[in-house]
Write a protein that holds these residues in place. Structure first.
Motif, PDB file in Angstrom:
ATOM      1  N   LEU A 184       0.809  -1.098   0.064  1.00  0.00           N
ATOM      2  CA  LEU A 184       0.091   0.090   0.131  1.00  0.00           C
ATOM      3  C   LEU A 184       0.819   1.215   0.076  1.00  0.00           C
ATOM      4  CD1 LEU A 184      -2.623  -0.880   2.517  1.00  0.00           C
ATOM      5  CD2 LEU A 184      -2.714  -1.202  -0.197  1.00  0.00           C
ATOM      6  N   ALA A 185       2.241   0.990  -0.232  1.00  0.00           N
ATOM      7  CA  ALA A 185       3.158   2.239  -0.340  1.00  0.00           C
ATOM      8  C   ALA A 185       2.709   3.282  -1.560  1.00  0.00           C
ATOM      9  CB  ALA A 185       4.548   1.952  -0.217  1.00  0.00           C
TER      10      ALA A 185
ATOM     11  N   PHE B  20       8.634   0.372   2.108  1.00  0.00           N
ATOM     12  CA  PHE B  20       8.878  -0.937   2.646  1.00  0.00           C
ATOM     13  C   PHE B  20       8.284  -0.983   4.045  1.00  0.00           C
ATOM     14  CE2 PHE B  20      11.039  -3.581   5.372  1.00  0.00           C
ATOM     15  CZ  PHE B  20      10.830  -4.684   4.855  1.00  0.00           C
ATOM     16  N   TRP B  21       8.427  -0.328   4.893  1.00  0.00           N
ATOM     17  CA  TRP B  21       7.817  -0.353   6.285  1.00  0.00           C
ATOM     18  C   TRP B  21       6.494  -0.062   6.195  1.00  0.00           C
ATOM     19  CZ3 TRP B  21       9.058  -3.548   9.606  1.00  0.00           C
ATOM     20  CH2 TRP B  21      10.407  -3.950   9.628  1.00  0.00           C
ATOM     21  N   THR B  22       5.985   1.008   5.428  1.00  0.00           N
ATOM     22  CA  THR B  22       4.461   1.381   5.298  1.00  0.00           C
ATOM     23  C   THR B  22       3.693  -0.008   4.929  1.00  0.00           C
ATOM     24  OG1 THR B  22       4.747   3.710   4.814  1.00  0.00           O
ATOM     25  CG2 THR B  22       2.619   2.585   4.085  1.00  0.00           C
TER      26      THR B  22
ATOM     27  N   THR C  46       1.401  -2.196   7.374  1.00  0.00           N
ATOM     28  CA  THR C  46       0.192  -2.360   6.947  1.00  0.00           C
ATOM     29  C   THR C  46      -0.328  -3.875   6.966  1.00  0.00           C
ATOM     30  OG1 THR C  46       0.335  -0.163   5.817  1.00  0.00           O
ATOM     31  CG2 THR C  46      -1.641  -1.991   5.001  1.00  0.00           C
ATOM     32  N   ALA C  47       0.532  -4.629   6.520  1.00  0.00           N
ATOM     33  CA  ALA C  47       0.218  -6.199   6.297  1.00  0.00           C
ATOM     34  C   ALA C  47      -0.097  -6.517   7.727  1.00  0.00           C
ATOM     35  CB  ALA C  47       1.348  -6.979   5.538  1.00  0.00           C
TER      36      ALA C  47
ATOM     37  N   ASP D 215       8.198   6.630  11.976  1.00  0.00           N
ATOM     38  CA  ASP D 215       6.816   7.358  11.538  1.00  0.00           C
ATOM     39  C   ASP D 215       6.003   6.340  10.651  1.00  0.00           C
ATOM     40  OD1 ASP D 215       7.661   9.436  13.416  1.00  0.00           O
ATOM     41  OD2 ASP D 215       8.557  10.508  11.884  1.00  0.00           O
ATOM     42  N   ALA D 216       7.036   5.822   9.537  1.00  0.00           N
ATOM     43  CA  ALA D 216       6.343   4.987   8.497  1.00  0.00           C
ATOM     44  C   ALA D 216       5.427   4.104   9.197  1.00  0.00           C
ATOM     45  CB  ALA D 216       7.125   4.535   7.432  1.00  0.00           C
ATOM     46  N   VAL D 217       5.847   3.170  10.313  1.00  0.00           N
ATOM     47  CA  VAL D 217       5.283   2.183  10.854  1.00  0.00           C
ATOM     48  C   VAL D 217       4.111   3.010  11.568  1.00  0.00           C
ATOM     49  CG1 VAL D 217       5.338   0.226  12.796  1.00  0.00           C
ATOM     50  CG2 VAL D 217       7.101   0.696  10.807  1.00  0.00           C
TER      51      VAL D 217
END
Length: 394
Positions: free
Chosen positions: A14-15, A191-193, A197-198, A250-252
């Motif tokens: 979903l990035a 990648f971390w987003t 999300t998963a 922050d991405a996580v």
């Protein structure tokens, strides 16, 4: 796992952008969505074990949902970081139920799973069999098998994009074909987003932001290295835009994920001297420090551990994400485990791969769990411990 058949997760990336080798990035909407993994046949399902705990940082301890202290004790399962980018598979050796069960039989309660950024995101230069949806589905299958045997999966970013040709460069390739000094701003937040999300609805999964940062090998001063580590941006000596630990955290958290997150220090994760002063802000309050040690590292004796690790361990949970030695024996890790046991801290052996231990720290001779002499030390020690509970370090 709390039950034999786990609810399936949709692993679509979903990035906002995904990497396409040799060209511009493409919007995620232009790529086919990942499909959830196919559930195994009933005959292939393992007997359900007690589920791994949902962990959170409470002061300097890891605790479960009931507030009981918990230690992460187990192994690394290498392969997912390199096989795909080298074009011959996703894992190195079997990751079926029998091989995961063999890990659990060592009384391990944790398996750390190294990942490749470009394989997860679906970089076009990687064999389609080993990238994108196929890669993510295979990783998720291993995650589910680890959980099925009651163990905590740690997903960590091991190899990433970015051309680095400076001091201690592992390769000169822009692609994720070796360890880079820091994550990159172009792809690693995406990648971390995607990973968060998963797994944001599966809080048993732990995230380890970046394997072994070494900005100190590029920057003129240690102070600059720690600033680069936290804040990213334009870092001296690194020729690409860096994503700092704050960017990745922050991405996580931007996905709503509240999973436990680990952040490793500099000097290949062996230096935590500046960790407390530069720790990223975590709005979820669920952050732990990660540290790696081998007998050939700079900080490899009790005096250094007392000086640099003990202050960190007094403030936040500390996890030794990799411990090992290149001697084919276990005298060094025996000392590491003793120091960590006395303080009720966590550690994971490198690595559960059937390699020749004379060429690196390999715990096993075969995937049925037959140990090397090095692995015998970790196996026998774990079996002598209760890995489900930990004493109060205070």
């Amino acid at each position: 796992m709390r039950h034999p058949r786990r609810p399936l997760r949709t692993l679509a990336v979903l990035a906002a952008v995904l990497f396409v080798a040799g060209g511009p990035t493409a919007p995620a909407s232009a790529l086919p969505a990942a499909h959830p993994p196919t559930p195994p046949a009933a005959s292939a399902l393992p007997t359900a074990a007690a589920p791994p705990p949902v962990l959170r940082a409470e002061g300097n301890r890891l605790v479960d949902a009931d507030g009981s202290a918990h230690r992460l004790l187990g192994v690394n399962r290498s392969g997912g970081e390199f096989a795909c980018v080298q074009g011959w598979g996703i894992f190195d050796g079997p990751v079926d139920d029998a091989s995961v069960k063999a890990i659990a039989e060592w009384n391990a309660n944790t398996v750390r799973i190294p990942l490749n950024e470009e394989c997860w995101l679906g970089s076009a230069h990687i064999d389609p069999r080993y990238r994108g949806a196929n890669y993510r589905s295979a990783i998720d299958g291993l995650v589910q098998r680890v959980q099925a045997h009651g163990m905590t999966p740690i997903l960590e970013l091991h190899w990433s994009h970015g051309r680095y040709t400076g001091n201690s460069a592992g390769c000169h390739d822009v692609h994720a074909s070796c360890q880079k000094p820091m994550p990159n701003a172009t792809h690693t937040p995406a990648f971390w987003t995607s990973v968060a999300t998963a797994y944001k609805n599966d809080p048993e999964v732990v995230f380890d932001l970046f394997n072994e940062p070494y900005p100190d090998r590029a920057t003129p001063t240690t102070a600059q290295a720690w600033t680069c580590w936290r804040d990213g941006g334009t870092c001296p000596g690194i020729g690409y835009e860096v994503a700092g630990m704050q960017d990745l955290l922050d991405a996580v958290r931007g996905t709503g994920a509240r999973n436990l997150v680990l952040a490793a220090g500099i000097a290949y994760a062996n230096d935590l001297s500046g960790w407390l002063a530069h720790a990223p802000h975590d709005p979820a309050g669920n952050l732990a420090a990660a540290w790696h040690v081998y007998n050939f590292n700079s900080c490899s004796d009790e005096a250094c551990w007392n000086r640099t690790l003990a202050p960190v361990a007094a403030r936040v949970p500390l996890v030794a994400g990799e411990i090992g030695e290149n001697t084919c024996a276990h005298g060094f890790i025996d000392r590491v485990m003793k120091w960590f046991d006395e303080r009720a801290l966590s550690y994971l052996g490198w690595t559960w791969n059937a390699w020749d231990c004379s060429s690196g720290p390999a715990l096993i001779r075969s995937y049925d769990g037959t140990p090397t002499p090095f692995g015998t030390g970790l196996r026998d020690h774990l079996r002598a411990l209760d890995t489900r509970e930990a004493p109060d370090p205070t």
